[in-house]
Scaffold this motif. Structure first.
Motif, mmCIF file in Angstrom:
data_model
loop_
_atom_site.group_PDB
_atom_site.id
_atom_site.type_symbol
_atom_site.label_atom_id
_atom_site.label_comp_id
_atom_site.label_asym_id
_atom_site.label_seq_id
_atom_site.Cartn_x
_atom_site.Cartn_y
_atom_site.Cartn_z
ATOM 1 N N GLN B 37 0.789 -1.424 -0.036
ATOM 2 C CA GLN B 37 0.038 0.072 -0.034
ATOM 3 C C GLN B 37 0.915 1.155 0.052
ATOM 4 O O GLN B 37 1.864 1.468 0.716
ATOM 5 C CB GLN B 37 -0.843 0.060 1.367
ATOM 6 C CG GLN B 37 -1.942 1.341 1.418
ATOM 7 C CD GLN B 37 -2.309 1.400 2.884
ATOM 8 O OE1 GLN B 37 -1.642 1.717 3.700
ATOM 9 N NE2 GLN B 37 -3.751 1.035 3.029
ATOM 10 N N ASP B 82 -7.558 3.428 4.109
ATOM 11 C CA ASP B 82 -7.242 2.275 3.110
ATOM 12 C C ASP B 82 -7.280 2.854 1.681
ATOM 13 O O ASP B 82 -6.853 2.259 1.114
ATOM 14 C CB ASP B 82 -8.338 1.182 3.384
ATOM 15 C CG ASP B 82 -8.093 0.427 4.420
ATOM 16 O OD1 ASP B 82 -9.263 -0.237 4.813
ATOM 17 O OD2 ASP B 82 -7.272 0.377 5.442
ATOM 18 N N TYR B 86 -2.299 0.502 -4.674
ATOM 19 C CA TYR B 86 -1.843 -0.574 -4.343
ATOM 20 C C TYR B 86 -1.132 -1.429 -5.339
ATOM 21 O O TYR B 86 -1.501 -1.193 -6.506
ATOM 22 C CB TYR B 86 -3.027 -1.491 -3.759
ATOM 23 C CG TYR B 86 -3.571 -1.136 -2.413
ATOM 24 C CD1 TYR B 86 -4.410 -0.138 -2.652
ATOM 25 C CD2 TYR B 86 -3.557 -1.796 -1.135
ATOM 26 C CE1 TYR B 86 -5.094 0.203 -1.210
ATOM 27 C CE2 TYR B 86 -3.984 -1.471 -0.115
ATOM 28 C CZ TYR B 86 -4.965 -0.451 -0.293
ATOM 29 O OH TYR B 86 -5.494 -0.050 0.932
#
Lengths: 120, 108
Positions: B37, B82, B86
Motif C-alpha cells: 500500500q 485504506d 496498491y
C-alpha cells in the motif's frame, strides 16, 4: 524502533553521478539483504537491485554499468550510486529491507523515507 | 521478465464495503507475490507476502489469495485510511524483481 533513514534530496546536471545513503537502526544490519527501488514522479515502482550482507550485488539489467550498491556494516549504512544521469533518472529512490533475515529476496518490510533526485 | 498486470487501474468503493484488487502474472510466480500500500508522499508499506501471509500488525480485514498467475487482494470493510495506491510485486522469476503498475483505490 526499526528504521531506515536516507540522505536528503539531491540535484544534479545530466551526465553527473549521485550517491544516496540509507542508515539502518533498531536491528542487526548484517543479517538482512537490502534492495533499492525507485519511483519516477507520478509513476509506479521500479526495482534497481540488491546488496547482500557480504557486499555481493545483483542489479537490474537496465542499470548494469551505471549503478553501484554497497554497504558499510561498521556504520549500518547502505549506499546506491548512479552515474551518467539523465532526466529520465529523476525519481524518488528508496532503500528497503527484506523482511526475513538471511533471505535474498521476499517482501520488503522496512523502507527508507525516500530521496528525491532531480536531474536537470 | 515477468510482467504483472493489475486491474482495475482505478477502483471506486464506498467506506465499509469490500474491495477486490487483481494482479495477473505473465508467467507463473508460484506463491512468491507480495502486496504493498502506498499513500501520497509516503514509502510503500508491505501488506502481504507469500501471496497470503499478512505482514506483522496488519489488520485482518486485508487478505491475499492466489497462486501461479492469478492473485487477489481483498479488503473486507474499507476504512478511510485504506484509500491509497496498491502494488503487487513478484520475486520468483528474478532478476528483475517486478511490480505491477498499481491500482488506485478511491472513495466512491
Amino acid at each position: 524502533q526499526v528504521q531506515l533513514v536516507q540522505s536528503g534530496a539531491e540535484g544534479r546536471r545530466p551526465g553527473a553521478s549521485v550517491k544516496v545513503s540509507c542508515k539502518a537502526s533498531g536491528y542487526s544490519f548484517s543479517d538482512y539483504y537490502m534492495h533499492w527501488v525507485r519511483q519516477a514522479p507520478g509513476q509506479g515502482l521500479e526495482w534497481m537491485g540488491r546488496v547482500n550482507p557480504d557486499n555481493g550485488t545483483q542489479y537490474a539489467q537496465k542499470f548494469q554499468g551505471r549503478v553501484t550498491m554497497t554497504r558499510d556494516t561498521s556504520i549500518s549504512t547502505a549506499y546506491m550510486e548512479l552515474s551518467r544521469l539523465t532526466s529520465g533518472d529523476t525519481a524518488v529512490y528508496f532503500c528497503a529491507r527484506v523482511w526475513e533475515p538471511a533471505t535474498m529476496v521476499n517482501g520488503l518490510d522496512v523502507w527508507g523515507q525516500g530521496t528525491m533526485v532531480t536531474v536537470s | 521478465e515477468t510482467v504483472l498486470t493489475q486491474s482495475p487501474a482505478t477502483l471506486s468503493v464506498s467506506p465499509g464495503e469490500r474491495a477486490t484488487l487483481s494482479c495477473r502474472a505473465s508467467q507463473s510466480v508460484g506463491s512468491h507475490l507480495a502486496w504493498y500500500q502506498q499513500r501520497p508522499g509516503q514509502a510503500p508499506r508491505l501488506l502481504i507476502y507469500g501471496a497470503s501471509t499478512r505482514a506483522t500488525g496488519l489488520p485482518a480485514r486485508f487478505s491475499g489469495s492466489g497462486s501461479g498467475t492469478e492473485f487477489t487482494l481483498t479488503i473486507s470493510s474499507l476504512q478511510s485510511e485504506d484509500f491509497a495506491v496498491y502494488y503487487c510485486q513478484q520475486y520468483y522469476n528474478w532478476p528483475p524483481v517486478t511490480f505491477g503498475q498499481g491500482t488506485r483505490l478511491e472513495i466512491k
